[in-house]
Design an enzyme around this catalytic site. Structure first.
Site, PDB file in Angstrom:
ATOM      1  N   TYR A  58       0.844  -1.188   0.000  1.00 27.38           N
ATOM      2  CA  TYR A  58       0.000   0.000   0.000  1.00 27.38           C
ATOM      3  C   TYR A  58       0.881   1.240   0.000  1.00 27.38           C
ATOM      4  CZ  TYR A  58      -3.647  -3.305   1.497  1.00 27.38           C
ATOM      5  OH  TYR A  58      -4.516  -4.363   1.608  1.00 27.38           O
ATOM      6  N   HIS A 124      -0.312 -12.111   1.250  1.00 26.03           N
ATOM      7  CA  HIS A 124      -1.247 -11.333   0.444  1.00 26.03           C
ATOM      8  C   HIS A 124      -1.759 -12.139  -0.740  1.00 26.03           C
ATOM      9  CE1 HIS A 124      -2.023  -6.743  -0.107  1.00 26.03           C
ATOM     10  NE2 HIS A 124      -3.119  -7.447  -0.278  1.00 26.03           N
ATOM     11  N   PRO A 219     -16.301  -4.610   4.435  1.00 25.16           N
ATOM     12  CA  PRO A 219     -17.629  -4.878   5.012  1.00 25.16           C
ATOM     13  C   PRO A 219     -18.648  -3.797   4.690  1.00 25.16           C
ATOM     14  CG  PRO A 219     -16.162  -4.034   6.697  1.00 25.16           C
ATOM     15  CD  PRO A 219     -15.312  -4.259   5.468  1.00 25.16           C
ATOM     16  N   LEU A 220     -18.187  -2.654   4.186  1.00 21.78           N
ATOM     17  CA  LEU A 220     -19.093  -1.576   3.780  1.00 21.78           C
ATOM     18  C   LEU A 220     -19.210  -1.477   2.259  1.00 21.78           C
ATOM     19  CD1 LEU A 220     -18.105   1.151   6.405  1.00 21.78           C
ATOM     20  CD2 LEU A 220     -20.094  -0.378   6.417  1.00 21.78           C
ATOM     21  N   GLY A 221     -18.835  -2.551   1.570  1.00 21.70           N
ATOM     22  CA  GLY A 221     -19.017  -2.571   0.120  1.00 21.70           C
ATOM     23  C   GLY A 221     -18.319  -1.436  -0.592  1.00 21.70           C
ATOM     24  N   GLY A 223     -17.613   1.351   0.417  1.00 23.18           N
ATOM     25  CA  GLY A 223     -18.256   2.623   0.751  1.00 23.18           C
ATOM     26  C   GLY A 223     -19.706   2.729   0.332  1.00 23.18           C
ATOM     27  N   PHE A 224     -20.167   1.832  -0.544  1.00 24.16           N
ATOM     28  CA  PHE A 224     -21.529   1.946  -1.058  1.00 24.16           C
ATOM     29  C   PHE A 224     -22.568   1.786   0.042  1.00 24.16           C
ATOM     30  CE2 PHE A 224     -25.440   0.421  -3.008  1.00 24.16           C
ATOM     31  CZ  PHE A 224     -25.603   1.331  -4.043  1.00 24.16           C
TER      32      PHE A 224
END
Length: 332
Positions: A58, A124, A219-221, A223-224
């Site tokens: 990253y 990874h 877990p929040l898709g 951000g969607f």
């Protein structure tokens, strides 16, 4: 915050972690600011989100350097998870699982993170040219040397399987069974959310049956599921969502009923409950061995996410979420 245990090593972490990747990689580069990211990490730790998830790729490297600035002051407050096995080149990413490289990469990560031990060291991606058992063997030597406390594996990407291939985590499970013969797997990291529940079928049961922790990525898709994105808003070229088949204007509009369902449930739980907290609470409800690792770039988001650990979904909530429309992508 509620505590959960990672694998046979019995390492305890908060139920909600912090995915640090968006601070340095893959999401809206113009919004990546070092000072704000530092405040976000501190806010997450203050809120009980002890697991800080990063990787050497990253940035590359800049995300670990960022986390190292926090660990210099707050090592005892954090559970440090980083990854090895991917190299970033010019417009491409390649796997490297050679044992010698793994050893050097670990030492480099320790220096950047300003710590003498990594709590969870994850592979990874497996190198197709190196037997995964050899890579894992080198990683296990790092545990023996006291440089690493536990080992984990990141699941192979699932996007191709959504286009029609059955048993999308077959490859990951094969790898897990191979490396488990060499050294215990303490955790598996894979995508899991209301709109990407595929891990529930085989991968999560595999982990549960063996006492392996499960780190729920995205877990929040992407951000969607926060309900803060607008169909057709567009994304910067360096943002992974600019090429994601669920983030075209058409598909974002088509998937609004998923967010609407989360919002209805949030409203029943009163002020302060957001669609994001409902989505995270659903992930945590999938098992005591599951830790949600949402990404965040801002303090308020990290604090909001951490609050999901205290949200208990009712039977009605769970039933409604099970009845939400299947998320669609441009491959459908």
């Amino acid at each position: 915050m509620e505590r959960r245990t990672i694998g046979a090593a019995a390492l305890e972490v908060g139920a909600i972690g912090l995915g640090c990747m968006p601070m340095s990689w893959a999401y809206t580069g113009s919004q990546q600011r070092g000072d704000r990211s530092l405040r976000t990490v501190h806010a997450a730790l203050d809120a009980g989100s002890s697991l800080l998830d990063t990787a050497d790729m990253y940035g590359p490297f800049t995300n670990e350097l960022l986390i190292g600035r926090v660990l210099k002051e707050r090592r005892r407050d954090a559970f440090v998870s980083t990854k090895v096995g991917l190299l970033v080149g010019d417009q491409h990413v390649v796997a490297n699982g050679r044992p010698g490289y793994v050893r050097r990469a670990c030492d480099a990560s320790l220096r950047r993170l300003r710590t003498d031990v990594i709590d969870l060291y994850q592979l990874h991606r497996a190198d197709p040219e190196i037997p995964v058992e050899e890579t894992w063997g080198a990683m296990s030597e790092l545990v023996s040397a006291g440089k690493v406390r536990a080992l984990g594996l990141s699941a192979v990407g699932a996007r191709a399987a959504r286009r029609g291939r059955a048993d999308l985590y077959d490859g990951t499970i094969r790898q897990l069974e191979q490396v488990q013969q060499v050294f215990p797997v303490s955790a598996v990291q894979a995508e899991l959310s209301v709109w990407s529940p595929e891990a529930l079928e085989r991968l999560l049961p595999w982990c549960e049956a063996r006492g392996v922790g499960f780190l729920a990525a995205m877990p929040l898709g992407n951000g969607f599921l926060t309900g803060t994105l607008t169909p057709g808003q567009g994304f910067e070229p360096d943002d992974v969502r600019a090429r994601h088949p669920r983030f075209t204007a058409e598909m974002m509009a088509a998937n609004q009923p998923v967010v609407a369902g989360l919002r209805r449930i949030a409203e029943r739980h009163g002020a302060g409950t957001t669609p994001a907290r409902v989505a995270l609470a659903w992930v945590l409800a999938q098992g005591r061995h599951v830790v949600a690792v949402p990404g965040a770039k801002r303090e308020e988001w990290a604090v909001e996410n951490a609050g999901a650990a205290g949200l208990e979904l009712t039977g009605r909530d769970v039933a409604e979420m099970a009845g939400l429309p299947r998320a669609r992508g441009s491959w459908d």
